[in-house]
Scaffold this motif. Structure first.
Motif, PDB file in Angstrom:
ATOM      1  N   ASP A  28      -3.223   1.706  -3.933  1.00 39.44           N
ATOM      2  CA  ASP A  28      -3.723   2.802  -3.105  1.00 39.44           C
ATOM      3  C   ASP A  28      -4.254   2.277  -1.775  1.00 39.44           C
ATOM      4  OD1 ASP A  28      -3.060   4.719  -4.944  1.00 39.44           O
ATOM      5  OD2 ASP A  28      -5.007   4.636  -5.928  1.00 39.44           O
ATOM      6  N   CYS A  29      -4.940   1.154  -1.800  1.00 39.61           N
ATOM      7  CA  CYS A  29      -5.445   0.521  -0.584  1.00 39.61           C
ATOM      8  C   CYS A  29      -5.684  -0.943  -0.899  1.00 39.61           C
ATOM      9  CB  CYS A  29      -6.737   1.179  -0.109  1.00 39.61           C
ATOM     10  SG  CYS A  29      -7.426   0.396   1.375  1.00 39.61           S
ATOM     11  N   MET A  30      -5.313  -1.800   0.030  1.00 36.16           N
ATOM     12  CA  MET A  30      -5.510  -3.244  -0.168  1.00 36.16           C
ATOM     13  C   MET A  30      -6.542  -3.790   0.816  1.00 36.16           C
ATOM     14  SD  MET A  30      -1.591  -4.428  -0.881  1.00 36.16           S
ATOM     15  CE  MET A  30      -1.098  -4.302   0.830  1.00 36.16           C
ATOM     16  N   GLY A  31      -7.222  -2.874   1.525  1.00 39.18           N
ATOM     17  CA  GLY A  31      -8.237  -3.307   2.473  1.00 39.18           C
ATOM     18  C   GLY A  31      -7.670  -3.902   3.748  1.00 39.18           C
ATOM     19  N   MET A  32      -6.413  -3.589   4.067  1.00 40.62           N
ATOM     20  CA  MET A  32      -5.796  -4.129   5.277  1.00 40.62           C
ATOM     21  C   MET A  32      -5.244  -2.988   6.122  1.00 40.62           C
ATOM     22  SD  MET A  32      -3.953  -7.587   3.850  1.00 40.62           S
ATOM     23  CE  MET A  32      -2.963  -6.863   2.540  1.00 40.62           C
ATOM     24  N   CYS A  33      -5.957  -1.869   6.128  1.00 44.53           N
ATOM     25  CA  CYS A  33      -5.472  -0.633   6.751  1.00 44.53           C
ATOM     26  C   CYS A  33      -5.148  -0.802   8.236  1.00 44.53           C
ATOM     27  CB  CYS A  33      -6.516   0.460   6.582  1.00 44.53           C
ATOM     28  SG  CYS A  33      -7.221   0.547   4.930  1.00 44.53           S
ATOM     29  N   CYS A  37       0.843  -1.199   0.000  1.00 47.59           N
ATOM     30  CA  CYS A  37       0.000   0.000   0.000  1.00 47.59           C
ATOM     31  C   CYS A  37       0.879   1.249   0.000  1.00 47.59           C
ATOM     32  CB  CYS A  37      -0.907  -0.015   1.222  1.00 47.59           C
ATOM     33  SG  CYS A  37      -1.921   1.456   1.349  1.00 47.59           S
ATOM     34  N   CYS A  62       0.198   3.505   6.010  1.00 49.80           N
ATOM     35  CA  CYS A  62       0.464   2.070   5.895  1.00 49.80           C
ATOM     36  C   CYS A  62       1.938   1.760   5.701  1.00 49.80           C
ATOM     37  CB  CYS A  62      -0.319   1.475   4.730  1.00 49.80           C
ATOM     38  SG  CYS A  62      -2.048   1.215   5.105  1.00 49.80           S
ATOM     39  N   THR A 102      -0.090   4.393   0.895  1.00 51.25           N
ATOM     40  CA  THR A 102      -0.419   5.501   1.791  1.00 51.25           C
ATOM     41  C   THR A 102       0.583   5.575   2.945  1.00 51.25           C
ATOM     42  OG1 THR A 102      -1.866   4.223   3.218  1.00 51.25           O
ATOM     43  CG2 THR A 102      -2.873   5.211   1.267  1.00 51.25           C
TER      44      THR A 102
HETATM   45  S1  FES Z   1      -4.882   2.498   3.151  1.00 51.08           S
HETATM   46 FE1  FES Z   1      -3.252   1.010   3.185  1.00 51.08          FE
HETATM   47  S2  FES Z   1      -4.262  -0.917   3.117  1.00 51.08           S
HETATM   48 FE2  FES Z   1      -5.850   0.564   3.160  1.00 51.08          FE
END
Ligand code: FES
Length: 90
Positions: free
Chosen positions: A54-59, A13, A18, A15
């Motif tokens: 961008d996001c893997m749903g494991m925030c 990810c 993360c 972000t």
């Molecule tokens: S913002 Fe990083 S996995 Fe969701």
């Protein structure tokens, strides 16, 4: 290095929340160094490709990493290196 597909697609990810969580280190840099490639590159032997999402749903389990469809969560730099070294030796 190239844009070819690979046997193992590693996804991280992008972000900051993360990939900067492990002692303030850049988790993307740690994984890229272990693989010897840059983000969005495939290793010369075609085994590893590093993708940034961008996001893997494991925030809530950062730092996390996907290897193909397998999820690795709550990683440390050492745990991630261990996973990647196992793949390298497989
Ligand atoms: S913002 Fe990083 S996995 Fe969701």
């Amino acid at each position: 290095m190239n844009q070819m597909p690979a046997k193992y697609i590693i996804r991280l990810c992008s972000t900051p929340a993360c990939h900067k969580t492990y002692r303030g280190e850049d988790f993307i840099r740690i994984v890229a160094e272990e693989l010897g490639i840059k983000p969005r590159e495939t290793s010369a032997d075609g085994r590893f490709r590093l993708e940034i999402a961008d996001c893997m749903g494991m925030c809530f389990h950062a730092p996390s990493m996907m290897v193909n469809e397998e999820r690795y969560q709550d990683l440390t730099a050492d745990k991630a290196r261990q996973v990647l070294r196992q793949l390298k030796s497989a």
